[in-house]
Design a protein around this motif. Sequence first.
Motif, short mmCIF file in Angstrom:
data_model
loop_
_atom_site.label_atom_id
_atom_site.label_comp_id
_atom_site.label_asym_id
_atom_site.label_seq_id
_atom_site.Cartn_x
_atom_site.Cartn_y
_atom_site.Cartn_z
N LEU A 17 -15.57 87.87 38.84
CA LEU A 17 -15.17 86.46 39.03
C LEU A 17 -14.22 85.98 37.95
O LEU A 17 -13.63 84.90 38.07
CB LEU A 17 -16.41 85.56 39.05
N ALA A 30 -15.98 99.70 52.12
CA ALA A 30 -15.42 99.25 53.40
C ALA A 30 -14.72 100.41 54.11
O ALA A 30 -14.85 100.61 55.32
CB ALA A 30 -14.45 98.09 53.17
N VAL A 40 -17.18 96.11 58.98
CA VAL A 40 -17.50 95.25 57.84
C VAL A 40 -17.00 93.85 58.17
O VAL A 40 -15.82 93.66 58.47
CB VAL A 40 -16.83 95.77 56.55
N LYS A 41 -17.91 92.88 58.18
CA LYS A 41 -17.56 91.52 58.62
C LYS A 41 -17.22 90.59 57.48
O LYS A 41 -16.48 89.63 57.66
CB LYS A 41 -18.73 90.90 59.41
N ARG A 42 -17.79 90.85 56.32
CA ARG A 42 -17.55 89.94 55.22
C ARG A 42 -17.85 90.63 53.90
O ARG A 42 -18.74 91.48 53.82
CB ARG A 42 -18.45 88.71 55.35
N ILE A 43 -17.07 90.30 52.88
CA ILE A 43 -17.32 90.77 51.51
C ILE A 43 -17.46 89.51 50.66
O ILE A 43 -16.59 88.64 50.72
CB ILE A 43 -16.17 91.63 50.97
N THR A 44 -18.54 89.41 49.91
CA THR A 44 -18.73 88.23 49.06
C THR A 44 -18.95 88.67 47.63
O THR A 44 -19.70 89.61 47.38
CB THR A 44 -19.94 87.40 49.53
N VAL A 45 -18.27 88.01 46.71
CA VAL A 45 -18.45 88.29 45.29
C VAL A 45 -19.13 87.09 44.66
O VAL A 45 -18.66 85.96 44.83
CB VAL A 45 -17.09 88.51 44.59
N VAL A 46 -20.24 87.32 43.98
CA VAL A 46 -20.90 86.24 43.23
C VAL A 46 -21.21 86.70 41.83
O VAL A 46 -21.20 87.89 41.53
CB VAL A 46 -22.24 85.79 43.87
N ASP A 48 -23.51 86.76 38.06
CA ASP A 48 -24.86 87.19 37.67
C ASP A 48 -25.76 85.97 37.56
O ASP A 48 -26.21 85.61 36.47
CB ASP A 48 -24.79 87.94 36.33
N GLU A 52 -27.38 82.06 42.83
CA GLU A 52 -26.19 82.45 43.61
C GLU A 52 -26.46 83.73 44.41
O GLU A 52 -26.10 83.84 45.57
CB GLU A 52 -24.99 82.69 42.69
N SER A 55 -28.94 82.93 47.28
CA SER A 55 -28.42 82.18 48.43
C SER A 55 -27.38 83.01 49.18
O SER A 55 -27.28 82.93 50.40
CB SER A 55 -27.88 80.80 48.02
N CYS A 56 -26.66 83.83 48.45
CA CYS A 56 -25.68 84.69 49.10
C CYS A 56 -26.37 85.68 50.05
O CYS A 56 -25.90 85.91 51.18
CB CYS A 56 -24.93 85.42 47.99
N GLU A 59 -27.72 83.72 53.12
CA GLU A 59 -26.64 83.40 54.06
C GLU A 59 -26.25 84.63 54.88
O GLU A 59 -26.06 84.56 56.09
CB GLU A 59 -25.41 82.87 53.31
N ARG A 63 -26.65 85.67 59.28
CA ARG A 63 -25.62 86.13 60.23
C ARG A 63 -26.03 87.45 60.90
O ARG A 63 -25.28 87.99 61.70
CB ARG A 63 -24.27 86.26 59.50
#
Lengths: 270, 270
Positions: A17, A30, A40-46, A48, A52, A55-56, A59, A63
């Motif tokens: 981040l 991927a 692969v539908k989504r990549i999320t970076v959160v 430490d 976060e 909840s990631c 979520e 889906r």
Amino acid sequence: MGAQLTCEIISVGNELLIGKVVNTNASWLAERLTRLGVAVKRITVVGDSLSEIASCVTEALSRKPRYIITTGGLGPTYDDITLEGLARALGKPLILNPEALEMVRRKYEKMGEGLTEARLKMAKMPEGAEPLPNPVGTAPAAKVLLEETVIYALPGVPREMEAIFNETISRDVSRESGFRVAELSLRVTGVKESALAPLISKVKELCPSTYIKSHPKVSEERPLIEIYFNAFHRDEAEAKRIVSEAAEKLTRLIEEAYGKVVSFPEGPNT
Amino acid sequence: MGAQLTCEIISVGNELLIGKVVNTNASWLAERLTRLGVAVKRITVVGDSLSEIASCVTEALSRKPRYIITTGGLGPTYDDITLEGLARALGKPLILNPEALEMVRRKYEKMGEGLTEARLKMAKMPEGAEPLPNPVGTAPAAKVLLEETVIYALPGVPREMEAIFNETISRDVSRESGFRVAELSLRVTGVKESALAPLISKVKELCPSTYIKSHPKVSEERPLIEIYFNAFHRDEAEAKRIVSEAAEKLTRLIEEAYGKVVSFPEGPNT
């Protein structure tokens, strides 16, 4: 054939981040998953952060992808909290997993060291998780099932993440997606692993869809190296052809340099 | 002093989800924003799907970051639909923006060409959007305000994205933030990350405003650990003082336990 299998990737780490590290883990995964027939539908970076991460994951679960793969945050330091975040999202306690503990204990025993609080931490997993062996590092990975989703939590160190994916997850995924795996091992006697490394790299370049990994069986002084190959394809015969080709190329390179030192413990084409 | 400004990055493009392209745009933006005192809270990658883009923007808006920056999907082809997805998330119509149209028209005029349906498409933006000039490409970027969030939609071509960020957005952001970042790295040779973990935790407690992150460069068996520090402050000298203090404290703890094993790859105070 059912609907295409889907996956979400969650990459955990403040270093991603702040732009200090480029997320090559996500693109590597991927690319592999795409080759195994997974969308692969989504990549999320959160970061430490416990809330976060939790909840990631929550979520992503809503889906309903077939797989969620997390990377990062499995190590011994205070900010390695992915499994705690995962436990929170799943509403399960984080417990000391006896099987994971045994994996960690054996790793340090081999190095002549004992367990500490920081090392025990790597064996704490959500209740019901299955630890997956980490062939090149100390922190085990974890696998958790929730309704129709399989969650894999992998380390963030690329070579550890890749080895666990290649040696465990790719097999599970390909079985589900209708891909077949072909595997093959050969043994090299009397040549050091460090001398084989450049030859293996060369074959990896020539055969990019084959995974190749060397496992030293005896010490560098009196070396016996097992080299493991695998490849995936919808057509089993084609998968076999791909690994055989890679194994033959490597055998030729090794024997050109070192003579008749290669043997096939399980026959040339298993 | 207000709270730190926050940002979410949304990267749009199927090429990112199949691992064909590594998401260097996100890490570039994250690094720039960090330097400008902005905390990037999340990076999300989605495909070229109207519903995916719209729900991704809606979710980000619900977390109320100060900024949302999207990259990709502003071009002339059928699958460039980021602004349409943005319009849907905002509940606004997608309209031909006269100012954007003028920007696009002049670009093609310079090349001795006229407008086509595909080229007009690049001037269609959510109602109320402000087009931002693209100094090195044809598709203008867009800026939209929604309550307390500023949304920037940037092209996916790295040099275009970077130019628009550098020439327009960085100015807006630094005016708002007034934050400076100080960074520092040190290296520890021959001590395991798991052994450093409790020392890092101790310094983290003593210096709560410094971010500290260890990065193993070699395996646990033959360890080289880089430890990265950063801190933000409106006063640059103060930010530097904060990270230096944390690095000194950690160096002292490590060297008390393990001897002279700490080095500063970029000098002690960069």
